[in-house]
Scaffold this active site. Structure first.
Site, PDB file in Angstrom:
ATOM      1  N   THR A  95       0.815  -1.222   0.000  1.00 36.53           N
ATOM      2  CA  THR A  95       0.000   0.000   0.000  1.00 36.53           C
ATOM      3  C   THR A  95       0.848   1.272   0.000  1.00 36.53           C
ATOM      4  O   THR A  95       1.876   1.354   0.677  1.00 36.53           O
ATOM      5  CB  THR A  95      -0.916  -0.007   1.243  1.00 36.53           C
ATOM      6  OG1 THR A  95      -1.661  -1.226   1.242  1.00 36.53           O
ATOM      7  CG2 THR A  95      -1.861   1.183   1.243  1.00 36.53           C
TER       8      THR A  95
ATOM      9  N   SER B 213      -6.796   0.338  -2.641  1.00 37.77           N
ATOM     10  CA  SER B 213      -7.568  -0.733  -3.297  1.00 37.77           C
ATOM     11  C   SER B 213      -7.015  -1.032  -4.679  1.00 37.77           C
ATOM     12  O   SER B 213      -7.026  -2.175  -5.124  1.00 37.77           O
ATOM     13  CB  SER B 213      -9.038  -0.324  -3.408  1.00 37.77           C
ATOM     14  OG  SER B 213      -9.582  -0.191  -2.119  1.00 37.77           O
TER      15      SER B 213
ATOM     16  N   ILE C 179       2.045  -0.058   6.942  1.00 38.76           N
ATOM     17  CA  ILE C 179       2.769  -1.326   6.862  1.00 38.76           C
ATOM     18  C   ILE C 179       2.853  -1.999   8.239  1.00 38.76           C
ATOM     19  O   ILE C 179       3.544  -1.514   9.146  1.00 38.76           O
ATOM     20  CB  ILE C 179       4.175  -1.122   6.246  1.00 38.76           C
ATOM     21  CG1 ILE C 179       4.037  -0.489   4.857  1.00 38.76           C
ATOM     22  CG2 ILE C 179       4.943  -2.444   6.180  1.00 38.76           C
ATOM     23  CD1 ILE C 179       3.107  -1.245   3.886  1.00 38.76           C
TER      24      ILE C 179
ATOM     25  N   GLY D  86     -24.775  -4.813  27.162  1.00 34.77           N
ATOM     26  CA  GLY D  86     -25.393  -3.539  27.556  1.00 34.77           C
ATOM     27  C   GLY D  86     -24.313  -2.491  27.774  1.00 34.77           C
ATOM     28  O   GLY D  86     -23.309  -2.470  27.056  1.00 34.77           O
ATOM     29  N   GLY D  87     -24.504  -1.677  28.797  1.00 41.01           N
ATOM     30  CA  GLY D  87     -23.538  -0.613  29.084  1.00 41.01           C
ATOM     31  C   GLY D  87     -22.161  -1.163  29.396  1.00 41.01           C
ATOM     32  O   GLY D  87     -21.132  -0.526  29.124  1.00 41.01           O
TER      33      GLY D  87
ATOM     34  N   GLU E 147      -6.309  -6.287   3.303  1.00 41.97           N
ATOM     35  CA  GLU E 147      -6.261  -7.425   2.361  1.00 41.97           C
ATOM     36  C   GLU E 147      -7.393  -7.358   1.345  1.00 41.97           C
ATOM     37  O   GLU E 147      -8.005  -8.366   1.003  1.00 41.97           O
ATOM     38  CB  GLU E 147      -6.319  -8.758   3.119  1.00 41.97           C
ATOM     39  CG  GLU E 147      -5.061  -9.083   3.889  1.00 41.97           C
ATOM     40  CD  GLU E 147      -3.909  -9.513   3.022  1.00 41.97           C
ATOM     41  OE1 GLU E 147      -4.145 -10.220   2.024  1.00 41.97           O
ATOM     42  OE2 GLU E 147      -2.773  -9.125   3.327  1.00 41.97           O
TER      43      GLU E 147
HETATM   44  C1  LIG Z   1      -4.015  -1.314  10.501  1.00 41.36           C
HETATM   45  C2  LIG Z   1      -3.677  -1.491   9.052  1.00 41.36           C
HETATM   46  C3  LIG Z   1      -2.736  -2.435   8.672  1.00 41.36           C
HETATM   47  C4  LIG Z   1      -2.399  -2.597   7.330  1.00 41.36           C
HETATM   48  N1  LIG Z   1      -1.393  -3.451   6.983  1.00 41.36           N
HETATM   49  C5  LIG Z   1      -0.916  -3.422   5.711  1.00 41.36           C
HETATM   50  C6  LIG Z   1       0.288  -4.110   5.361  1.00 41.36           C
HETATM   51  O1  LIG Z   1       0.906  -4.783   6.187  1.00 41.36           O
HETATM   52  N2  LIG Z   1       0.754  -4.009   4.083  1.00 41.36           N
HETATM   53  C7  LIG Z   1       0.112  -3.274   3.142  1.00 41.36           C
HETATM   54  O2  LIG Z   1       0.601  -3.207   2.017  1.00 41.36           O
HETATM   55  N3  LIG Z   1      -1.036  -2.613   3.438  1.00 41.36           N
HETATM   56  C8  LIG Z   1      -1.561  -2.662   4.686  1.00 41.36           C
HETATM   57  N4  LIG Z   1      -2.701  -1.960   5.014  1.00 41.36           N
HETATM   58  C9  LIG Z   1      -3.391  -1.200   3.974  1.00 41.36           C
HETATM   59  C10 LIG Z   1      -4.751  -1.764   3.611  1.00 41.36           C
HETATM   60  O3  LIG Z   1      -4.609  -2.969   2.908  1.00 41.36           O
HETATM   61  C11 LIG Z   1      -5.481  -0.658   2.804  1.00 41.36           C
HETATM   62  O4  LIG Z   1      -5.861   0.327   3.745  1.00 41.36           O
HETATM   63  C12 LIG Z   1      -6.667  -1.193   2.051  1.00 41.36           C
HETATM   64  O5  LIG Z   1      -6.232  -1.961   0.961  1.00 41.36           O
HETATM   65  C13 LIG Z   1      -7.564  -0.073   1.512  1.00 41.36           C
HETATM   66  O6  LIG Z   1      -6.838   0.900   0.842  1.00 41.36           O
HETATM   67  P1  LIG Z   1      -7.049   2.454   1.209  1.00 41.36           P
HETATM   68  O7  LIG Z   1      -6.913   2.573   2.671  1.00 41.36           O
HETATM   69  O8  LIG Z   1      -6.162   3.279   0.360  1.00 41.36           O
HETATM   70  O9  LIG Z   1      -8.589   2.745   0.829  1.00 41.36           O
HETATM   71  P2  LIG Z   1      -9.176   3.173  -0.615  1.00 41.36           P
HETATM   72  O10 LIG Z   1      -8.698   2.218  -1.658  1.00 41.36           O
HETATM   73  O11 LIG Z   1      -8.920   4.627  -0.837  1.00 41.36           O
HETATM   74  O12 LIG Z   1     -10.726   2.930  -0.397  1.00 41.36           O
HETATM   75  C14 LIG Z   1     -11.572   3.876   0.272  1.00 41.36           C
HETATM   76  C15 LIG Z   1     -13.014   3.351   0.165  1.00 41.36           C
HETATM   77  O13 LIG Z   1     -13.391   3.256  -1.212  1.00 41.36           O
HETATM   78  C16 LIG Z   1     -13.855   1.958  -1.506  1.00 41.36           C
HETATM   79  N5  LIG Z   1     -13.450   1.544  -2.852  1.00 41.36           N
HETATM   80  C17 LIG Z   1     -12.227   1.656  -3.417  1.00 41.36           C
HETATM   81  N6  LIG Z   1     -12.233   1.142  -4.655  1.00 41.36           N
HETATM   82  C18 LIG Z   1     -13.495   0.671  -4.861  1.00 41.36           C
HETATM   83  C19 LIG Z   1     -14.151   0.022  -5.967  1.00 41.36           C
HETATM   84  N7  LIG Z   1     -13.495  -0.285  -7.054  1.00 41.36           N
HETATM   85  N8  LIG Z   1     -15.481  -0.281  -5.818  1.00 41.36           N
HETATM   86  C20 LIG Z   1     -16.151   0.021  -4.671  1.00 41.36           C
HETATM   87  N9  LIG Z   1     -15.577   0.639  -3.625  1.00 41.36           N
HETATM   88  C21 LIG Z   1     -14.271   0.951  -3.716  1.00 41.36           C
HETATM   89  C22 LIG Z   1     -13.156   1.054  -0.486  1.00 41.36           C
HETATM   90  O14 LIG Z   1     -13.891  -0.162  -0.298  1.00 41.36           O
HETATM   91  C23 LIG Z   1     -13.176   1.940   0.753  1.00 41.36           C
HETATM   92  O15 LIG Z   1     -14.423   1.822   1.381  1.00 41.36           O
HETATM   93  C24 LIG Z   1      -3.074  -1.821   6.345  1.00 41.36           C
HETATM   94  C25 LIG Z   1      -4.039  -0.894   6.744  1.00 41.36           C
HETATM   95  C26 LIG Z   1      -4.323  -0.707   8.068  1.00 41.36           C
HETATM   96  C27 LIG Z   1      -5.312   0.361   8.449  1.00 41.36           C
END
Ligand SMILES: Cc1cc2nc3c(=O)[nH]c(=O)nc-3n(C[C@H](O)[C@H](O)[C@H](O)COP(=O)(O)OP(=O)(O)OC[C@H]3O[C@@H](n4cnc5c(N)ncnc54)[C@H](O)[C@@H]3O)c2cc1C
Length: 388
Positions: free
Chosen positions: A132, A138, A163, A347-348, A371
Site C-alpha cells: 500500500t 484498493s 505497513i 449492555g452498558g 487485504e
Molecule cells: C491497521 C492497518 C494495517 C495494514 N497493513 C498493511 C500491510 O501490512 N501491508 C500493506 O501493504 N497494506 C496494509 N494496510 C493497507 C490496507 O490494505 C489498505 O488500507 C486497504 O487496501 C484499503 O486501501 P485504502 O486505505 O487506500 O482505501 P481506498 O482504496 O482509498 O478505499 C476507500 C473506500 O473506497 C472503496 N473503494 C475503493 N475502490 C473501490 C471500488 N473499485 N469499488 C467500490 N468501492 C471501492 C473502499 O472499499 C473503501 O471503502 C493496512 C491498513 C491498516 C489500516
C-alpha cells in the site's frame, strides 16, 4: 457451545499436528490472552508474545525444513492463526504478517534467496509486506515506488503506508515499479530488503482504533540499495506474485477475523448466561436467542469454509481467488457482527473497558478493510460470474 466444540474436534489432524495445535491453544489461553487488555491499553508492541511464539518455533510451521523450519499443512498454520487472534488480535496480526510477507519468497524465491532470507525467519525474525501507498490502496497498481537497476544493484525510491510490522521487521517484501517498463501493471516487481539496508526511514507510526499493540508504519525508501539478486523472479513479474500471495494471505486474515468472531461470540454467551434482568437470565429471552441462532449458524458455516479453502491450498490448487475472496469477506463481516452483538448483549458494560467486548469491536473493524476491502471482494466475486 457444543456445536463449536464438535466443530473443533472434527478436524482430521495427524498426531503431530494435534500436538502443535494444542500447544498453541494453551499458549494463547494461558499467556497471550491474559496480556491482551493491557497491551491494547498501552499500545506497547507485544514483544513477550513474540518471544513466546518464537520459543515454540512457530515461524517454522511455514518455513521449509531445508532452511530451518518444521513445516506442516497450511490448514495447521490457519488454525494456529485463528487461535492466536482469538486471544489477542494484535499479536495475531504481528505473527500472521510474517507469514504473509515471507510466503512469496518461499513460493517464488530462488534457492540462493531462500538460503539467505528464510533461516532468519525460521529462527524468529519478523517480516513486513509492503504494498500500500498513499495513492495506491484498493488499486495497488497505482503504486509509485520505483526500482532502478544500477550495475549489480537495484535502487529503491518511494514510500509505503500502513505497513504492519514496518518498524520492527527484519525482512521487507516490497512491491514497486521497474524503471524502464512503460506499462504500469507490467512494471510491477517484487524484491526483498533486509533491515540493515541504509535509507529505510520509519516516517510515522499510526495511532489506531484497534489492533493497538500491533505496529503500523509509514515507510520511506530513499535510495535504498539491494543486490540485484534480491529481486523475486524477473522484472515485471510482481503482479503475478502479488495475486498468488493474496490467495494465501486472504484465508489467513479470514482465520484472524474468525478468531475475533469466535472470541466475541464466546464472551457474549458467557455474559448472558450469568447476567439477569426482570428475574431471568438474558440468554432466556427469545429475542436474544434469535440473535445467537443467526450468528452461531453463520459462524459455524464460515469456519467450515475456512478449512475448505485451506484444504484446496494444501491440495495444490492455485486458482482459489474467488473462494478466498468469499471467505475473507464473510469472515470479516462476521467478526464485525459478532463484536457488535457482544457489545450489545453486554449492555452498558460492553461499552466500557472492564470487559473485552469493546476491544473486539475495535479490533474487528479493520478486518473488513485490509487485504482488499469487502467492497473490492464483492466486486471480484460478482464479476467472476460475468461470461467473457
Ligand atoms: C491497521 C492497518 C494495517 C495494514 N497493513 C498493511 C500491510 O501490512 N501491508 C500493506 O501493504 N497494506 C496494509 N494496510 C493497507 C490496507 O490494505 C489498505 O488500507 C486497504 O487496501 C484499503 O486501501 P485504502 O486505505 O487506500 O482505501 P481506498 O482504496 O482509498 O478505499 C476507500 C473506500 O473506497 C472503496 N473503494 C475503493 N475502490 C473501490 C471500488 N473499485 N469499488 C467500490 N468501492 C471501492 C473502499 O472499499 C473503501 O471503502 C493496512 C491498513 C491498516 C489500516
Amino acid at each position: 457451545m457444543r456445536v463449536f466444540e464438535r466443530l473443533d474436534a472434527g478436524h482430521d489432524w495427524a498426531g503431530d499436528e494435534t500436538a502443535v495445535i494444542e500447544t498453541v491453544g494453551r499458549l494463547a489461553r494461558e499467556e497471550i490472552a491474559p496480556r491482551a487488555a493491557e497491551l491494547d491499553r498501552t499500545g506497547a508492541f507485544p514483544w513477550k508474545n513474540v518471544e513466546a511464539i518464537n520459543a515454540l518455533g512457530l515461524n517454522g510451521l511455514f518455513v521449509p525444513e531445508a532452511y530451518g523450519g518444521a513445516p506442516m499443512r497450511y490448514a495447521v498454520y490457519i488454525e494456529c492463526a485463528r487461535l492466536v487472534a482469538a486471544a489477542c488480535a494484535s499479536t495475531g496480526i504481528v505473527w500472521s504478517t510474517v507469514f504473509h510477507a515471507i510466503k512469496p519468497v518461499i513460493d517464488f524465491g530462488t534457492e540462493e534467496q531462500k538460503r539467505r532470507f528464510l533461516p532468519r525467519i525460521a529462527s524468529g525474525g519478523l517480516a513486513a509486506l509492503c504494498i500500500t501507498e498513499p495513492d495506491a490502496g484498493s488499486d495497488a497498481t497505482g503504486m509509485r515506488t520505483r526500482f532502478t537497476e544500477d550495475g549489480d544493484e537495484i535502487r529503491i525510491d518511494g514510500g509505503k503506508r500502513f505497513i504492519s510490522n514496518g518498524d520492527v521487521a527484519d525482512v521487507f517484501l516490497v512491491f514497486g515499479k521497474w524503471a524502464g517498463i512503460e506499462d504500469g501493471k507490467a512494471a510491477i516487481s517484487a524484491l526483498v530488503i533486509e533491515k540493515e539496508a541504509a535509507g529505510i526511514e520509519v516516517v510515522r507510526l499510526e495511532e489506531k482504533l484497534g489492533h493497538r499493540a500491533a505496529s503500523t508504519a509509514e515507510l520511506a525508501f530513499d535510495g535504498v540499495r539491494v543486490p540485484r539478486e534480491n529481486l523475486l523472479r524477473a522484472p515485471g513479474e510482481g503482479l503475478a506474485i502479488l495475486f498468488a500471495a493474496l490467495n494465501k494471505s486472504r484465508p489467513s486474515v479470514a482465520a484472524h477475523a474468525l478468531g475475533i468472531a469466535r472470541a466475541a461470540f464466546a464472551s457474549a454467551v458467557d455474559y448472558i448466561n450469568d447476567r439477569r434482568q426482570s428475574g431471568r437470565r438474558i440468554v432466556d429471552f427469545q429475542g436474544v436467542q434469535f440473535m445467537l441462532a443467526d450468528l452461531a449458524t453463520d459462524l459455524a458455516m464460515c469456519e467450515r469454509w475456512l478449512f475448505h479453502v485451506a484444504d484446496m491450498i494444501d491440495a495444490g490448487e492455485a486458482d482459489v481467488g474467488i473462494e478466498a475472496s468469499m471467505l475473507k469477506m464473510r469472515a470479516s463481516d462476521l467478526a464485525m457482527r459478532a463484536a457488535d452483538l457482544c457489545v450489545q448483549l453486554h449492555g452498558g458494560y460492553g461499552y466500557v473497558a472492564d470487559y473485552p467486548a469493546e476491544r473486539y469491536f475495535r479490533d474487528a473493524k479493520i478486518t473488513q478493510i485490509w487485504e482488499g476491502t469487502n467492497q473490492v471482494h464483492r466486486q471480484l466475486i460478482g464479476r467472476s460470474f460475468a461470461r467473457r
